[in-house]
Design a protein around this motif. Sequence first.
Motif, PDB file in Angstrom:
ATOM      1  N   MET A   1       0.850  -1.186   0.000  1.00 39.49           N
ATOM      2  CA  MET A   1       0.000   0.000   0.000  1.00 39.49           C
ATOM      3  C   MET A   1       0.891   1.243   0.000  1.00 39.49           C
TER       4      MET A   1
ATOM      5  N   GLY B   1      -5.390   3.795   3.893  1.00 38.82           N
ATOM      6  CA  GLY B   1      -6.277   4.090   2.785  1.00 38.82           C
ATOM      7  C   GLY B   1      -7.263   2.969   2.565  1.00 38.82           C
ATOM      8  N   THR B   2      -8.187   3.201   1.646  1.00 40.12           N
ATOM      9  CA  THR B   2      -9.180   2.196   1.269  1.00 40.12           C
ATOM     10  C   THR B   2      -8.855   1.675  -0.118  1.00 40.12           C
ATOM     11  N   LEU B   3      -8.746   0.357  -0.231  1.00 39.16           N
ATOM     12  CA  LEU B   3      -8.525  -0.235  -1.546  1.00 39.16           C
ATOM     13  C   LEU B   3      -9.890  -0.323  -2.228  1.00 39.16           C
TER      14      LEU B   3
ATOM     15  N   ILE C   1      -7.262   3.630  -5.239  1.00 40.69           N
ATOM     16  CA  ILE C   1      -7.071   3.720  -3.797  1.00 40.69           C
ATOM     17  C   ILE C   1      -7.640   5.043  -3.303  1.00 40.69           C
TER      18      ILE C   1
ATOM     19  N   THR D   1      -7.616   7.834  -0.759  1.00 36.29           N
ATOM     20  CA  THR D   1      -6.745   8.418   0.260  1.00 36.29           C
ATOM     21  C   THR D   1      -7.576   9.330   1.153  1.00 36.29           C
TER      22      THR D   1
ATOM     23  N   THR E   1      -9.630   9.900  -4.620  1.00 36.09           N
ATOM     24  CA  THR E   1      -9.458   8.543  -5.108  1.00 36.09           C
ATOM     25  C   THR E   1      -8.432   8.582  -6.234  1.00 36.09           C
TER      26      THR E   1
ATOM     27  N   ASP F   1     -11.106  -1.077   3.947  1.00 33.77           N
ATOM     28  CA  ASP F   1     -10.602   0.225   4.369  1.00 33.77           C
ATOM     29  C   ASP F   1      -9.646   0.052   5.547  1.00 33.77           C
TER      30      ASP F   1
END
Length: 426
Positions: free
Chosen positions: A7, A17-19, A39, A41, A45, A66
């Motif tokens: 990441m 972050g959220t993938l 991703i 942030t 995105t 997330d």
Amino acid sequence: MPIELKMPALSPTMEEGTLAKWLVKEGDSVSSGDLLAEIETDKATMEFEAVDEGVITKLLVAEGTDGVKVGTVIAMIAGDDDDAAPAPKAAPAAPKVEAAAPPPPPPPAAVPVIAAPAPVASSSDERVKASPLARRIAAERSVDLSQLSGTGPNGRIVKYDVEAAMGGAPAAPATASAAPQAAAAPKPAPVAAIETDIPHEVVKLSNMRKTIARRLTESKQQVPHIYLTVDVRLDALLKLRSELNASLESRGVKLSVNDMLVKALALSLIQVPKCNVSFAGDTMLQYSRADISVAVSVPTGLITPIVKGADGKTLSAISTEIGELAGRAKEGKLQPHEYQGGTASISNMGMMGIKQFEAVINPPQGMILAIGAGEKRPYIVDDALAIATVMSATGSFDHRAIDGADGAELMKVFKELVEKPLGLVA
């Protein structure tokens, strides 16, 4: 040997972050520059690109996950010298267990290692590691790759690192200098869960909301704010705006009051350079141009895209740029260099009817200007009581770097520029 895809840190403030979405699947062949994932942030995105060639052997983090810490291994790539088929399986994050059996302790190998980005080059590797896209951009913009640290796999320099070096440079020294202070600050105690019988729903905080909460808490705790307010007569500026819009209509440009106030703040910072600064521990950074961060409300929170060099741009250029940046901000499509940095901020809640407010400074900047609503008020004009359109503007200043007298001088210059607005087009 297999390559770990980690990441990345896609912004200096990003810790997790959220993938959001995988753009590849297991078994796909990828080349340097290919898009691997989207991703989310703390600000936008962003698309994550490959810096190595090989075959995706394992996706270790599912879409929609997330809270993925920076440095966590999210996928494995088999390089040219590897056999792509027998990729080692990672232990599942949450193994299913029969109801009658006690859950086994998680194996040590399943714990992701949070690692800081590796340095670009070491004594054993004299060649700078960088993706082809990063090399091309660096060559076009004359950026020295040997001076950068990579956030890609194995410390590889990627497109983001080069763009950050070009666009985020003004704020980087202050951020780096202030880092030891931030690290030394005591962490706030965790907030206890609220027990209530009032009907409610639990709303999960977005990454942006978490970052806003953390940064503004740090600002109010660590930055000694001083607030200075002036009342500004707007009649001359509104008349000039009307005349300019009549002449700009054929070009499809329509100036807002906020566009003109951005230019006024930028010129004020150049005229009062003691306020165009950032506090950085034992030093201060004094800027020679005014990059104005403009607060924009988006569905997930607040973001501040930057009008760089606003002091040297025309009002029409500022208006067009703010419109374009605000549009992409609301779509979550801003690039890091478009919202990181800035020398001062402006926040305008006048269009919402707010008469006057005090804004929180966005570190490492030294000041922010809060704009209230323009309204008809009794006002002394030429020694006689009259009705004028007046707004209240409040400057928040970092008292470590900016004295009250200097802040007052900035507010005085700002008031004069707005009340005699021909200086905005001179």
